[in-house]
Design a protein around this motif. Structure first.
Motif, PDB file in Angstrom:
ATOM      1  N   PHE A  19       0.832  -1.211   0.000  1.00  0.00           N
ATOM      2  CA  PHE A  19       0.000   0.000   0.000  1.00  0.00           C
ATOM      3  C   PHE A  19       0.865   1.259   0.000  1.00  0.00           C
ATOM      4  O   PHE A  19       0.531   2.253  -0.635  1.00  0.00           O
ATOM      5  CB  PHE A  19      -0.950  -0.005   1.205  1.00  0.00           C
ATOM      6  CG  PHE A  19      -1.943  -1.132   1.163  1.00  0.00           C
ATOM      7  CD1 PHE A  19      -3.065  -1.058   0.355  1.00  0.00           C
ATOM      8  CD2 PHE A  19      -1.749  -2.287   1.909  1.00  0.00           C
ATOM      9  CE1 PHE A  19      -3.978  -2.094   0.292  1.00  0.00           C
ATOM     10  CE2 PHE A  19      -2.657  -3.338   1.856  1.00  0.00           C
ATOM     11  CZ  PHE A  19      -3.767  -3.242   1.049  1.00  0.00           C
ATOM     12  N   GLY A  47      -4.149   4.114  12.179  1.00  0.00           N
ATOM     13  CA  GLY A  47      -3.304   3.047  12.730  1.00  0.00           C
ATOM     14  C   GLY A  47      -2.556   2.266  11.666  1.00  0.00           C
ATOM     15  O   GLY A  47      -2.002   1.194  11.940  1.00  0.00           O
ATOM     16  N   LYS A  48      -2.573   2.750  10.429  1.00  0.00           N
ATOM     17  CA  LYS A  48      -1.897   2.049   9.332  1.00  0.00           C
ATOM     18  C   LYS A  48      -1.160   3.042   8.457  1.00  0.00           C
ATOM     19  O   LYS A  48      -1.513   4.220   8.399  1.00  0.00           O
ATOM     20  CB  LYS A  48      -2.942   1.316   8.461  1.00  0.00           C
ATOM     21  CG  LYS A  48      -3.540   0.083   9.135  1.00  0.00           C
ATOM     22  CD  LYS A  48      -4.561  -0.581   8.235  1.00  0.00           C
ATOM     23  CE  LYS A  48      -5.312  -1.665   8.965  1.00  0.00           C
ATOM     24  NZ  LYS A  48      -4.787  -2.999   8.730  1.00  0.00           N
ATOM     25  N   ASP A  61      -4.871   6.250   4.014  1.00  0.00           N
ATOM     26  CA  ASP A  61      -5.345   5.191   3.109  1.00  0.00           C
ATOM     27  C   ASP A  61      -4.952   5.538   1.659  1.00  0.00           C
ATOM     28  O   ASP A  61      -5.207   6.639   1.170  1.00  0.00           O
ATOM     29  CB  ASP A  61      -6.874   5.002   3.198  1.00  0.00           C
ATOM     30  CG  ASP A  61      -7.341   3.762   2.462  1.00  0.00           C
ATOM     31  OD1 ASP A  61      -7.689   2.769   3.124  1.00  0.00           O
ATOM     32  OD2 ASP A  61      -7.344   3.786   1.217  1.00  0.00           O
TER      33      ASP A  61
HETATM   34  N1  GSH Z   1      -6.545   0.234   3.059  1.00  0.00           N
HETATM   35  C1  GSH Z   1      -5.237   0.698   3.473  1.00  0.00           C
HETATM   36  C2  GSH Z   1      -4.415  -0.494   3.928  1.00  0.00           C
HETATM   37  C3  GSH Z   1      -3.085  -0.083   4.555  1.00  0.00           C
HETATM   38  C4  GSH Z   1      -2.445  -1.244   5.331  1.00  0.00           C
HETATM   39  O1  GSH Z   1      -3.008  -2.321   5.478  1.00  0.00           O
HETATM   40  N2  GSH Z   1      -1.247  -0.963   5.836  1.00  0.00           N
HETATM   41  C5  GSH Z   1      -0.552  -1.940   6.643  1.00  0.00           C
HETATM   42  C6  GSH Z   1       0.816  -2.253   6.062  1.00  0.00           C
HETATM   43  S1  GSH Z   1       0.686  -3.181   4.565  1.00  0.00           S
HETATM   44  C7  GSH Z   1      -0.316  -1.398   8.037  1.00  0.00           C
HETATM   45  O2  GSH Z   1       0.045  -0.242   8.206  1.00  0.00           O
HETATM   46  N3  GSH Z   1      -0.506  -2.244   9.051  1.00  0.00           N
HETATM   47  C8  GSH Z   1      -0.185  -1.912  10.399  1.00  0.00           C
HETATM   48  C9  GSH Z   1      -1.144  -2.530  11.371  1.00  0.00           C
HETATM   49  O3  GSH Z   1      -2.193  -3.062  10.931  1.00  0.00           O
HETATM   50  O4  GSH Z   1      -0.866  -2.456  12.571  1.00  0.00           O
HETATM   51  C10 GSH Z   1      -4.594   1.476   2.328  1.00  0.00           C
HETATM   52  O5  GSH Z   1      -5.006   1.319   1.169  1.00  0.00           O
HETATM   53  O6  GSH Z   1      -3.720   2.315   2.600  1.00  0.00           O
END
Ligand code: GSH
Length: 236
Positions: A19, A47-48, A61
């Protein structure tokens, strides 16, 4: 100036997260100047990663940040595409993000050898005494996410079969074309590059990688996009 919050290059990829790589290529395609910052995970609004900060505004996002830049800077990354092609792009994108992604997470995080080669390195900076407690805890959290999505409820071989089907679909649709829809890249190429490069990553030994390696067009596609958007890229 836009700031893109990332994990930073790892495993020979622009970013371990497809992503984040998608967001990075999206900004490059848009021709906007931006900087990257690897220190933003703790403050991530959802959180991502990825998210961006643009003139004080936070957009989290990869899809919302694409829509934000297209609207604010009056850019259409799907310029020239028909409504039918835009629909196909959306369907492929969400196949990769909401299905293939979880097969990739399973392959990297749940297989002990791949975990040791890859994700375990994320925790090298944790103080040694807490590492043996924290690492299994985080891995258990990822297992819980896989279960909640549903992918984690399948047998290993079935997950590989689902992922392989998506990889074959991408390869078959791409065919001999240089980019997803022809001779010029469009928005979907940011996502496709991110996921195909992630799947082909030589650091990991996975059935998904074996599936992608059976398609020469996918390997050439990753090389083509790497030389276009990461001209100084060196494997490593
Ligand atoms: N729908 C989001 C998905 C982003 C995502 O899943 N990021 C993951 C890394 S691949 C993340 O930061 N995960 C950390 C966690 O869930 O704690 C996008 O398109 O940006």
């Amino acid at each position: 100036m836009i700031t893109l919050f990332t994990f930073g290059p790892a495993f020979g990829l622009p970013d371990p997260s497809p992503f984040v790589t998608k967001a990075d290529v999206t900004l490059k395609m848009a021709g906007l100047s931006y900087r990257t910052d690897t220190g933003g995970f703790r403050k991530a609004p959802k959180g991502k990663l990825p998210y961006i900060e643009d003139d004080g505004e936070l957009i989290a996002d990869s899809t919302f940040l694409r829509w934000h830049i297209e609207k604010k800077y009056k850019i259409d990354l799907d310029r020239g595409l028909s409504a039918e092609q835009r629909a196909i792009a959306w369907a492929f994108e969400k196949m990769m993000e909401d299905n293939l992604y979880w097969a990739l997470v399973d392959a990297r995080w749940m297989d002990d050898e791949n975990f040791a080669r890859g994700p375990s390195h994320f925790f090298r900076r944790l103080p040694a005494p807490i590492r043996p407690v924290m690492v299994p805890l985080i891995r258990r959290k990822v297992r819980g996410m896989l279960h909640a999505h549903g992918m984690g409820r399948h047998a290993r071989a079935d997950i590989a079969q689902l992922g392989t089907r998506s990889i074959d679909a991408i390869a078959d649709y791409l065919g001999p074309k240089p980019f997803f829809f022809g001779t010029e890249p469009t928005g979907i190429d940011a996502t496709t590059f991110a996921f195909v490069a992630g799947v082909l990553c030589p650091r990991f030994d996975t059935p998904l990688r074996n599936a992608a390696e059976r398609h020469d067009n996918l390997k050439r596609y990753v090389d083509r996009i790497t030389s276009r958007y990461y001209p100084d890229w060196k494997e490593g």
